[in-house]
Design an enzyme around this catalytic site. Sequence first.
Site, PDB file in Angstrom:
ATOM      1  N   ASP A   6       0.875  -1.067  -0.121  1.00 50.40           N
ATOM      2  CA  ASP A   6       0.174   0.054   0.054  1.00 50.40           C
ATOM      3  C   ASP A   6       0.767   1.400   0.144  1.00 50.40           C
ATOM      4  OD1 ASP A   6      -1.975   1.899   0.452  1.00 50.40           O
ATOM      5  OD2 ASP A   6      -1.688   1.865   2.559  1.00 50.40           O
ATOM      6  N   ASP A  53      -1.565  -0.872   5.623  1.00 48.39           N
ATOM      7  CA  ASP A  53      -1.815  -0.304   6.671  1.00 48.39           C
ATOM      8  C   ASP A  53      -3.258   0.071   7.273  1.00 48.39           C
ATOM      9  OD1 ASP A  53      -1.624   2.058   5.487  1.00 48.39           O
ATOM     10  OD2 ASP A  53      -1.190   3.051   7.259  1.00 48.39           O
ATOM     11  N   ASP A 102      -6.945  -1.437   3.375  1.00 50.72           N
ATOM     12  CA  ASP A 102      -6.290  -2.742   2.921  1.00 50.72           C
ATOM     13  C   ASP A 102      -6.695  -3.768   3.629  1.00 50.72           C
ATOM     14  OD1 ASP A 102      -4.515  -1.130   1.320  1.00 50.72           O
ATOM     15  OD2 ASP A 102      -3.567  -0.322   3.191  1.00 50.72           O
TER      16      ASP A 102
END
Lengths: 58, 758
Positions: free
Chosen positions: B454, B637, B641
């Site tokens: 991410d 995080d 996600d």
Amino acid sequence: MDVLVYLIPIALFMGLLGLAGFLWALRSGQYEDLDGSAERILYDEDDEGGGDPPDPAR
Amino acid sequence: MSDAAADLAPSTPPAPAPAGTRLARYVRRDRFGPALHLLVEGVRCGGCVAKIERALSGVEDVTHARVNLTNRRLLIRWTGPDERADALVAIVEQTGFPAVPYDPGRLDDEDAREDRRLLRAMAVAGFAAANIMLLSVSVWAGHAQGMSDLTRTLFHWFSALIALPTIAYSGRIFFAGAWGALRRGRTNMDVPISLAIVLASGMSLVETINHGDHAYFDSAVMLVFFLLVGRFLDHRARGRARAAAGRLLALRGEAVTVLSPRGTTVALPPEEVEPGMTILVAAGQRLAVDAVVEDGTSTVDTSLITGESLPAPAEPGTKVFAGTVNQTAALTCRVTAAGDDTLLSEIVRLMDVAEQRRARFVALADRLARAYAPVVHLLAALTFVGWVTLGGLAWQPALMIAIAVLIITCPCALGLAVPVVQVIASGRLMRQGILLKSATALERLVGIDTVVFDKTGTLTKGALTLVDTGADASALAEAAALAAASRHPLARALVAAAPPGPPAGAVREIAGAGLEHDTPVGPVRLGRRDWALEDGEAPNDDTAAAGPELWFHRPDQPPVVFRFQDDPRPDAGAVVARLKAAGLDLHILSGDRPPAVAAAAAALGIDHWRAAMTPVEKVAAVEALAQSGRRVLMVGDGLNDAPALAAAHVSLSPTSAADIAQTAADAVFQGDRLAPVVETLDVAGRSDRLVRQNFVLALGYNLIAVPVAVAGFVTPLIAALAMSASSIVVVANALRLSGQTRRQDPAAGGAAWTSSST
């Protein structure tokens, strides 16, 4: 050798006492917060006049 | 609407609820009075504990306040009404530690119970093993030096008296595991273990009754003890990580202030709120439902849902979602979805589904057990048949030999091979601030060929910093004085970049626009470009900035721009380079805007990136990669996600992540560096080698021991020696992993990771 008949149970009984002690400690929460207990000893709570936080169980 | 209002009446107090009752429903009453369980974040040492407890013990009606440093929980008891809860939590929060109430019945305590159950079983088995071994040593000595049959039988009876209750008590854990697997038509490690334990003790009991020479009580109990040591350590090592991540309900915990048609307000728990109700959301409050704004302007921190680092403006008509935080001003909203229909719940559901798919992974040890158990059982059967038909033995002694084969092949070392390595590996990772949550995470990390990152908060720090644009120091100081009045992330970043100074007085915050402050010569503004600047004032410049910016307008002075960017983690470049060098395929999947993602991807040298993705698209992308035969490690995080983290083959998450992402991830790492990703992969690779070596050692031992057993030469002494020796070899081999840590740490700079966490 007859004495073994007494000695072995006595030895086992003493071992069981130790085991019972450990299980009691486990049940009463002695192992709940190992980190906290290690740190707590470094802090003086007496100067607050309270000592240990009051335990409602008393 | 009227239905909803009617529903309110019985379940809520008749008078408008005062603002301070939102925590009262978490209060549990027992015979000592009201009690509130809190999770306190950021408690790291005895100093923090003393600070919190001292603050609370100064309050008159508090009778008990104790922080558990191990699991970061606080129990407060007091005398008086439940509504005191809010005031008490406020006192805790004043000490600087955010506290979240939890329901002790709902959270845990499955884990703590399991921990205690294993410890109890291990203690009993340890006691029994020690005592039986003492008796057995005498029996073995008796075989060499002569011991009367009567004495030996007496010793065997004593052993039986200790062993049988112990096996019934401590062995339950294995029996339950074996039964669970067999019922589903499978085998696991517990099956051969249980069989060996039961057969060994059963046969020994028969031998004891018949005044026989050999009893295997010591082997059976020792086996139980050794295996329980492995299980307990394994469980302990991951317990803390799980405790740190079990905070999902905090997201939905807060009560909702509902405005009834009569104009009064009531506080309702989120599960009793229904679509169509009108709610008030105070500044700083987290939404518990999905809603549409009806009145008020504010900014909403949506980072939990979208991963976007900047708050979004909210005005009448804007949809706001559960889990987001209202930042600047109070809003009146109409509920569109509550409870299980909210977007947040949808994401949680998505995560659960993805996790179930992953649960099909079979641990290496269980895979081995599936192959191993039938072979061993067949071997024992063949031994029996062989001795009866070819060896000419009666069936009783032949059965003895067959059972001895089962005992000697019982996978004691095999059962320890994985847990010991796991414990040492997770201990090593924990020293570096990496907490392993899942038992099979290390195994799944092996063979990873694709890493998906991410962007915001993972590759980058997730916090904005001021880019040096050459603005002069006085402008910066003045702007910072204005910015000090706001909690907007850009304002905070500006304050952080400026030298400390006094804040400006009488600053107005205009939601979604900026900050304004009147001076005798005219207004000073800091905020959005089209709002802050006077007409025609905008300079001709390079407006194509990738990151966010703040414009600063002062009367009679040229405007100043402050640009911000989300810095990559300090070692992100190095980590990406190392992962690439290791032959891994790197991807970025981000919910952020394309230019920002493209810039980050280019800076770090990651070729594949996709931007503006929703949580569902992220899951789909991860699963598409998996379907093309790749093994995906996901590092992320955000709440957005979380489903992808659960869907990936294995996943990592920083401890700065949303709680739910930490829940979904297999391991969490502390600190502001990305190097733990490399370290985790490294340790996983090394653990895998050690586990395989251990299996080879354990099987090699069997190659020697099995022929001896089949030939009928095994005595309890040999069984005990062989079992201990193989276990010790396996443990010693695993210990090499922690030995390597000490040599390598200074060079790798690994120690820095632990200390950099805050």
